[in-house]
Design a protein around this motif. Sequence first.
Motif, PDB file in Angstrom:
ATOM      1  N   LEU A  60       0.829  -1.395   0.115  1.00 37.18           N
ATOM      2  CA  LEU A  60       0.016   0.012  -0.190  1.00 37.18           C
ATOM      3  C   LEU A  60       0.999   1.147   0.090  1.00 37.18           C
ATOM      4  O   LEU A  60       2.211   1.285   0.412  1.00 37.18           O
ATOM      5  CB  LEU A  60      -1.054   0.122   1.136  1.00 37.18           C
ATOM      6  CG  LEU A  60      -1.950  -1.217   1.557  1.00 37.18           C
ATOM      7  CD1 LEU A  60      -2.600  -1.258   2.758  1.00 37.18           C
ATOM      8  CD2 LEU A  60      -2.920  -1.282   0.163  1.00 37.18           C
ATOM      9  N   LYS A  61       0.256   2.388  -0.549  1.00 38.82           N
ATOM     10  CA  LYS A  61       0.848   3.616  -0.406  1.00 38.82           C
ATOM     11  C   LYS A  61       1.203   4.267   0.876  1.00 38.82           C
ATOM     12  O   LYS A  61       2.295   4.846   1.206  1.00 38.82           O
ATOM     13  CB  LYS A  61       0.263   4.610  -1.483  1.00 38.82           C
ATOM     14  CG  LYS A  61       1.087   5.493  -2.406  1.00 38.82           C
ATOM     15  CD  LYS A  61       0.133   5.828  -3.317  1.00 38.82           C
ATOM     16  CE  LYS A  61       0.770   6.761  -4.308  1.00 38.82           C
ATOM     17  NZ  LYS A  61       0.105   7.461  -5.410  1.00 38.82           N
ATOM     18  N   ASN A  62       0.097   4.342   1.749  1.00 38.81           N
ATOM     19  CA  ASN A  62      -0.006   5.222   2.764  1.00 38.81           C
ATOM     20  C   ASN A  62      -0.825   4.637   3.889  1.00 38.81           C
ATOM     21  O   ASN A  62      -1.788   3.796   3.737  1.00 38.81           O
ATOM     22  CB  ASN A  62       0.060   6.879   2.561  1.00 38.81           C
ATOM     23  CG  ASN A  62      -1.321   6.871   1.684  1.00 38.81           C
ATOM     24  OD1 ASN A  62      -2.258   6.257   1.620  1.00 38.81           O
ATOM     25  ND2 ASN A  62      -1.204   8.090   0.807  1.00 38.81           N
ATOM     26  N   ASP A  63      -1.082   5.454   4.939  1.00 38.25           N
ATOM     27  CA  ASP A  63      -1.968   5.364   5.987  1.00 38.25           C
ATOM     28  C   ASP A  63      -3.587   5.326   5.402  1.00 38.25           C
ATOM     29  O   ASP A  63      -4.510   4.574   5.834  1.00 38.25           O
ATOM     30  CB  ASP A  63      -1.957   5.987   7.073  1.00 38.25           C
ATOM     31  CG  ASP A  63      -0.966   5.751   8.205  1.00 38.25           C
ATOM     32  OD1 ASP A  63      -0.184   4.876   7.746  1.00 38.25           O
ATOM     33  OD2 ASP A  63      -0.646   6.447   8.883  1.00 38.25           O
ATOM     34  N   ALA A  64      -3.760   6.362   4.423  1.00 38.58           N
ATOM     35  CA  ALA A  64      -5.119   6.434   3.842  1.00 38.58           C
ATOM     36  C   ALA A  64      -5.420   5.015   3.223  1.00 38.58           C
ATOM     37  O   ALA A  64      -6.776   4.646   2.990  1.00 38.58           O
ATOM     38  CB  ALA A  64      -5.191   7.717   2.850  1.00 38.58           C
ATOM     39  N   ALA A  65      -4.552   4.502   2.554  1.00 39.01           N
ATOM     40  CA  ALA A  65      -4.870   3.091   1.689  1.00 39.01           C
ATOM     41  C   ALA A  65      -5.065   2.251   2.632  1.00 39.01           C
ATOM     42  O   ALA A  65      -6.085   1.236   2.384  1.00 39.01           O
ATOM     43  CB  ALA A  65      -3.555   2.885   0.719  1.00 39.01           C
ATOM     44  N   LEU A  66      -4.470   2.152   3.711  1.00 41.02           N
ATOM     45  CA  LEU A  66      -4.455   1.084   4.726  1.00 41.02           C
ATOM     46  C   LEU A  66      -5.851   1.462   5.464  1.00 41.02           C
ATOM     47  O   LEU A  66      -6.600   0.315   5.521  1.00 41.02           O
ATOM     48  CB  LEU A  66      -3.309   1.200   5.732  1.00 41.02           C
ATOM     49  CG  LEU A  66      -3.530   0.113   6.965  1.00 41.02           C
ATOM     50  CD1 LEU A  66      -3.525  -1.301   6.330  1.00 41.02           C
ATOM     51  CD2 LEU A  66      -2.357   0.377   8.108  1.00 41.02           C
ATOM     52  N   ALA A  67      -6.440   2.332   5.678  1.00 36.94           N
ATOM     53  CA  ALA A  67      -7.747   2.522   6.207  1.00 36.94           C
ATOM     54  C   ALA A  67      -8.678   2.262   5.484  1.00 36.94           C
ATOM     55  O   ALA A  67      -9.745   1.643   5.939  1.00 36.94           O
ATOM     56  CB  ALA A  67      -7.650   4.127   6.647  1.00 36.94           C
ATOM     57  N   LYS A  68      -8.712   2.557   3.948  1.00 35.72           N
ATOM     58  CA  LYS A  68      -9.649   2.048   3.026  1.00 35.72           C
ATOM     59  C   LYS A  68      -9.760   0.429   3.172  1.00 35.72           C
ATOM     60  O   LYS A  68     -10.889  -0.153   3.004  1.00 35.72           O
ATOM     61  CB  LYS A  68      -9.178   2.848   1.656  1.00 35.72           C
ATOM     62  CG  LYS A  68     -10.362   2.172   0.541  1.00 35.72           C
ATOM     63  CD  LYS A  68      -9.802   3.057  -0.593  1.00 35.72           C
ATOM     64  CE  LYS A  68     -10.869   2.798  -1.545  1.00 35.72           C
ATOM     65  NZ  LYS A  68     -10.913   3.587  -2.930  1.00 35.72           N
ATOM     66  N   MET A  69      -8.606  -0.171   2.968  1.00 34.43           N
ATOM     67  CA  MET A  69      -8.525  -1.455   3.050  1.00 34.43           C
ATOM     68  C   MET A  69      -9.027  -2.256   4.348  1.00 34.43           C
ATOM     69  O   MET A  69      -9.651  -3.180   4.450  1.00 34.43           O
ATOM     70  CB  MET A  69      -6.994  -2.079   3.290  1.00 34.43           C
ATOM     71  CG  MET A  69      -6.412  -2.146   1.846  1.00 34.43           C
ATOM     72  SD  MET A  69      -6.928  -3.314   0.667  1.00 34.43           S
ATOM     73  CE  MET A  69      -6.322  -4.656   1.392  1.00 34.43           C
ATOM     74  N   LEU A  70      -8.997  -1.393   5.692  1.00 36.44           N
ATOM     75  CA  LEU A  70      -9.625  -1.804   6.978  1.00 36.44           C
ATOM     76  C   LEU A  70     -11.033  -1.490   7.069  1.00 36.44           C
ATOM     77  O   LEU A  70     -11.444  -1.684   7.929  1.00 36.44           O
ATOM     78  CB  LEU A  70      -8.446  -1.559   8.081  1.00 36.44           C
ATOM     79  CG  LEU A  70      -7.140  -1.980   8.023  1.00 36.44           C
ATOM     80  CD1 LEU A  70      -6.363  -1.368   9.145  1.00 36.44           C
ATOM     81  CD2 LEU A  70      -7.279  -3.422   8.241  1.00 36.44           C
ATOM     82  N   ASP A  71     -11.287  -0.515   6.210  1.00 31.35           N
ATOM     83  CA  ASP A  71     -12.889  -0.163   5.987  1.00 31.35           C
ATOM     84  C   ASP A  71     -12.962   0.792   7.429  1.00 31.35           C
ATOM     85  O   ASP A  71     -13.988   0.686   8.051  1.00 31.35           O
ATOM     86  CB  ASP A  71     -13.870  -1.253   6.074  1.00 31.35           C
ATOM     87  CG  ASP A  71     -15.251  -0.728   5.654  1.00 31.35           C
ATOM     88  OD1 ASP A  71     -15.242   0.312   5.197  1.00 31.35           O
ATOM     89  OD2 ASP A  71     -16.176  -1.424   6.329  1.00 31.35           O
ATOM     90  N   VAL A  72     -12.027   1.645   7.653  1.00 30.70           N
ATOM     91  CA  VAL A  72     -12.125   2.563   8.717  1.00 30.70           C
ATOM     92  C   VAL A  72     -11.800   3.982   8.157  1.00 30.70           C
ATOM     93  O   VAL A  72     -11.254   4.057   7.090  1.00 30.70           O
ATOM     94  CB  VAL A  72     -11.260   2.354   9.970  1.00 30.70           C
ATOM     95  CG1 VAL A  72     -11.447   0.912  10.649  1.00 30.70           C
ATOM     96  CG2 VAL A  72      -9.740   2.260   9.839  1.00 30.70           C
ATOM     97  N   ALA A  73     -12.169   4.927   9.150  1.00 27.81           N
ATOM     98  CA  ALA A  73     -11.781   6.314   8.644  1.00 27.81           C
ATOM     99  C   ALA A  73     -10.281   6.610   8.720  1.00 27.81           C
ATOM    100  O   ALA A  73      -9.844   6.169   9.916  1.00 27.81           O
ATOM    101  CB  ALA A  73     -12.759   7.290   9.302  1.00 27.81           C
TER     102      ALA A  73
END
Length: 113
Positions: free
Chosen positions: A29-42
């Motif tokens: 993943l690229k960054n925390d935003a991409a991780l948040a999207k994968m984890l389905d959290v804000a």
Amino acid sequence: MISLLNLQSDKVKYDPNHLFDTLIKRLHLKNDAALAKMLDVAPPVISKIRHLRLPIGASLMITMHEISDLTIKELRALMGDKRETFRITDSQLKPSLAKSRPKTKERTVSQQF
């Protein structure tokens, strides 16, 4: 690659940043935003956990397990969680009295003229 389970030494401290950084690398993943999207959290949830203002909840751990194929034990080792057992207090099991009581209508006093 070092064994994730060998991270249980006294030198390892609780650090959710290490867990998130490892997941980002493992999932490409690229960054925390991409991780948040994968984890389905804000995205602010990831930031709050990184700054130790919010703990990692059970549902988030399960989601990380499902998307990464790492065991819960490995995930906990990555963030430095060395607890062998978890305790639940009575207050966590019992609902609060305020929530369990039914709401009553307030009595209104009518004014007589």
